[in-house]
Design a protein around this motif. Structure first.
Motif, mmCIF file in Angstrom:
data_model
loop_
_atom_site.group_PDB
_atom_site.id
_atom_site.type_symbol
_atom_site.label_atom_id
_atom_site.label_comp_id
_atom_site.label_asym_id
_atom_site.label_seq_id
_atom_site.Cartn_x
_atom_site.Cartn_y
_atom_site.Cartn_z
ATOM 1 N N THR A 84 0.828 -1.211 0.000
ATOM 2 C CA THR A 84 0.000 0.000 0.000
ATOM 3 C C THR A 84 0.860 1.257 0.000
ATOM 4 O OG1 THR A 84 -1.713 -1.190 1.210
ATOM 5 C CG2 THR A 84 -1.856 1.202 1.214
ATOM 6 N N GLU A 85 1.900 1.257 0.811
ATOM 7 C CA GLU A 85 2.804 2.412 0.857
ATOM 8 C C GLU A 85 3.546 2.571 -0.463
ATOM 9 O OE1 GLU A 85 3.733 2.202 5.659
ATOM 10 O OE2 GLU A 85 5.082 1.211 4.245
ATOM 11 N N LEU A 86 3.893 1.463 -1.103
ATOM 12 C CA LEU A 86 4.563 1.525 -2.406
ATOM 13 C C LEU A 86 3.620 2.087 -3.463
ATOM 14 C CD1 LEU A 86 7.088 0.991 -4.061
ATOM 15 C CD2 LEU A 86 6.322 -1.368 -4.348
ATOM 16 N N ILE A 87 2.364 1.682 -3.444
ATOM 17 C CA ILE A 87 1.373 2.226 -4.384
ATOM 18 C C ILE A 87 1.205 3.725 -4.169
ATOM 19 C CG2 ILE A 87 -1.102 2.230 -4.953
ATOM 20 C CD1 ILE A 87 -1.023 -0.837 -4.528
ATOM 21 N N ASP A 88 1.143 4.163 -2.911
ATOM 22 C CA ASP A 88 1.048 5.600 -2.611
ATOM 23 C C ASP A 88 2.258 6.349 -3.165
ATOM 24 O OD1 ASP A 88 -1.340 5.138 -1.290
ATOM 25 O OD2 ASP A 88 -0.435 5.169 0.718
ATOM 26 N N HIS A 89 3.434 5.785 -2.988
ATOM 27 C CA HIS A 89 4.666 6.420 -3.473
ATOM 28 C C HIS A 89 4.661 6.514 -5.005
ATOM 29 C CE1 HIS A 89 8.871 7.622 -3.425
ATOM 30 N NE2 HIS A 89 9.088 6.713 -4.367
ATOM 31 N N ILE A 90 4.276 5.431 -5.672
ATOM 32 C CA ILE A 90 4.225 5.429 -7.140
ATOM 33 C C ILE A 90 3.227 6.476 -7.628
ATOM 34 C CG2 ILE A 90 3.543 4.086 -9.174
ATOM 35 C CD1 ILE A 90 4.603 1.584 -7.665
ATOM 36 N N ALA A 91 2.045 6.513 -7.007
ATOM 37 C CA ALA A 91 1.018 7.474 -7.416
ATOM 38 C C ALA A 91 1.504 8.912 -7.266
ATOM 39 C CB ALA A 91 -0.250 7.260 -6.594
ATOM 40 N N GLN A 92 2.196 9.176 -6.167
ATOM 41 C CA GLN A 92 2.690 10.538 -5.925
ATOM 42 C C GLN A 92 3.809 10.907 -6.904
ATOM 43 O OE1 GLN A 92 4.470 11.067 -2.089
ATOM 44 N NE2 GLN A 92 4.319 13.290 -2.161
ATOM 45 N N GLN A 93 4.772 10.005 -7.106
ATOM 46 C CA GLN A 93 5.911 10.309 -7.970
ATOM 47 C C GLN A 93 5.518 10.390 -9.451
ATOM 48 O OE1 GLN A 93 9.184 10.988 -7.002
ATOM 49 N NE2 GLN A 93 8.213 11.109 -4.995
ATOM 50 N N ALA A 94 4.583 9.557 -9.890
ATOM 51 C CA ALA A 94 4.187 9.532 -11.298
ATOM 52 C C ALA A 94 2.999 10.448 -11.579
ATOM 53 C CB ALA A 94 3.849 8.107 -11.714
ATOM 54 N N ASP A 95 2.443 11.063 -10.533
ATOM 55 C CA ASP A 95 1.287 11.958 -10.653
ATOM 56 C C ASP A 95 0.115 11.245 -11.335
ATOM 57 O OD1 ASP A 95 -0.090 14.300 -10.215
ATOM 58 O OD2 ASP A 95 0.503 15.182 -12.136
ATOM 59 N N ILE A 96 -0.194 10.045 -10.815
ATOM 60 C CA ILE A 96 -1.331 9.276 -11.308
ATOM 61 C C ILE A 96 -2.182 8.871 -10.102
ATOM 62 C CG2 ILE A 96 -0.205 8.402 -13.395
ATOM 63 C CD1 ILE A 96 0.402 5.809 -11.917
ATOM 64 N N SER A 97 -3.365 8.328 -10.379
ATOM 65 C CA SER A 97 -4.240 7.917 -9.280
ATOM 66 C C SER A 97 -3.684 6.672 -8.593
ATOM 67 C CB SER A 97 -5.647 7.626 -9.806
ATOM 68 O OG SER A 97 -5.634 6.443 -10.583
ATOM 69 N N LYS A 98 -4.142 6.475 -7.360
ATOM 70 C CA LYS A 98 -3.701 5.289 -6.622
ATOM 71 C C LYS A 98 -4.193 4.017 -7.296
ATOM 72 C CE LYS A 98 -3.332 7.432 -2.088
ATOM 73 N NZ LYS A 98 -3.815 7.423 -0.704
ATOM 74 N N ALA A 99 -5.373 4.066 -7.902
ATOM 75 C CA ALA A 99 -5.902 2.897 -8.595
ATOM 76 C C ALA A 99 -5.018 2.533 -9.789
ATOM 77 C CB ALA A 99 -7.334 3.150 -9.053
ATOM 78 N N ALA A 100 -4.599 3.534 -10.545
ATOM 79 C CA ALA A 100 -3.728 3.294 -11.698
ATOM 80 C C ALA A 100 -2.362 2.789 -11.244
ATOM 81 C CB ALA A 100 -3.580 4.563 -12.527
ATOM 82 N N ALA A 101 -1.862 3.345 -10.159
ATOM 83 C CA ALA A 101 -0.567 2.909 -9.623
ATOM 84 C C ALA A 101 -0.658 1.463 -9.143
ATOM 85 C CB ALA A 101 -0.124 3.821 -8.484
ATOM 86 N N GLY A 102 -1.765 1.098 -8.531
ATOM 87 C CA GLY A 102 -1.971 -0.276 -8.079
ATOM 88 C C GLY A 102 -2.019 -1.239 -9.245
#
Length: 90
Positions: free
Chosen positions: A4-22
């Motif tokens: 979950t924390e990795l998905i949050d980090h990806i979403a923040q760094q790539a400027d995409i939604s958490k669903a897309a990052a997941g």
């Protein structure tokens, strides 16, 4: 860090939604899993290499009773870090 924390980090760094990052993270993990299942390797330059190793059959001991048991051969995933990842840690 958990998934979950990795998905949050990806979403923040790539400027995409958490669903897309997941979905992206699941796709990467699925790709690595299917490639290793076929016996291949996955190399991420600067990060490392995922590969399949072989563990031979051997005799072990039951820690509770001390009896000898047979442990069958197995394929195991292995990760070898790349130079850039090693350098980043030191």
């Amino acid at each position: 860090m958990n998934k979950t924390e990795l998905i949050d980090h990806i979403a923040q760094q790539a400027d995409i939604s958490k669903a897309a990052a997941g979905r992206a993270l699941d796709a990467v993990i699925g790709g690595v899993r299917s490639t290793l299942k076929k016996g291949g390797t996955v190399t991420l330059v600067g990060f490392g290499t995922f590969a399949v190793g072989k563990r031979v059959a051997r005799t072990g001991r039951n820690p509770r009773t001390g009896d000898a048991i047979k442990i069958k051969a197995a394929k195991v995933p292995k990760f070898r870090p790349g130079k850039a990842l090693k350098d980043a840690l030191n």
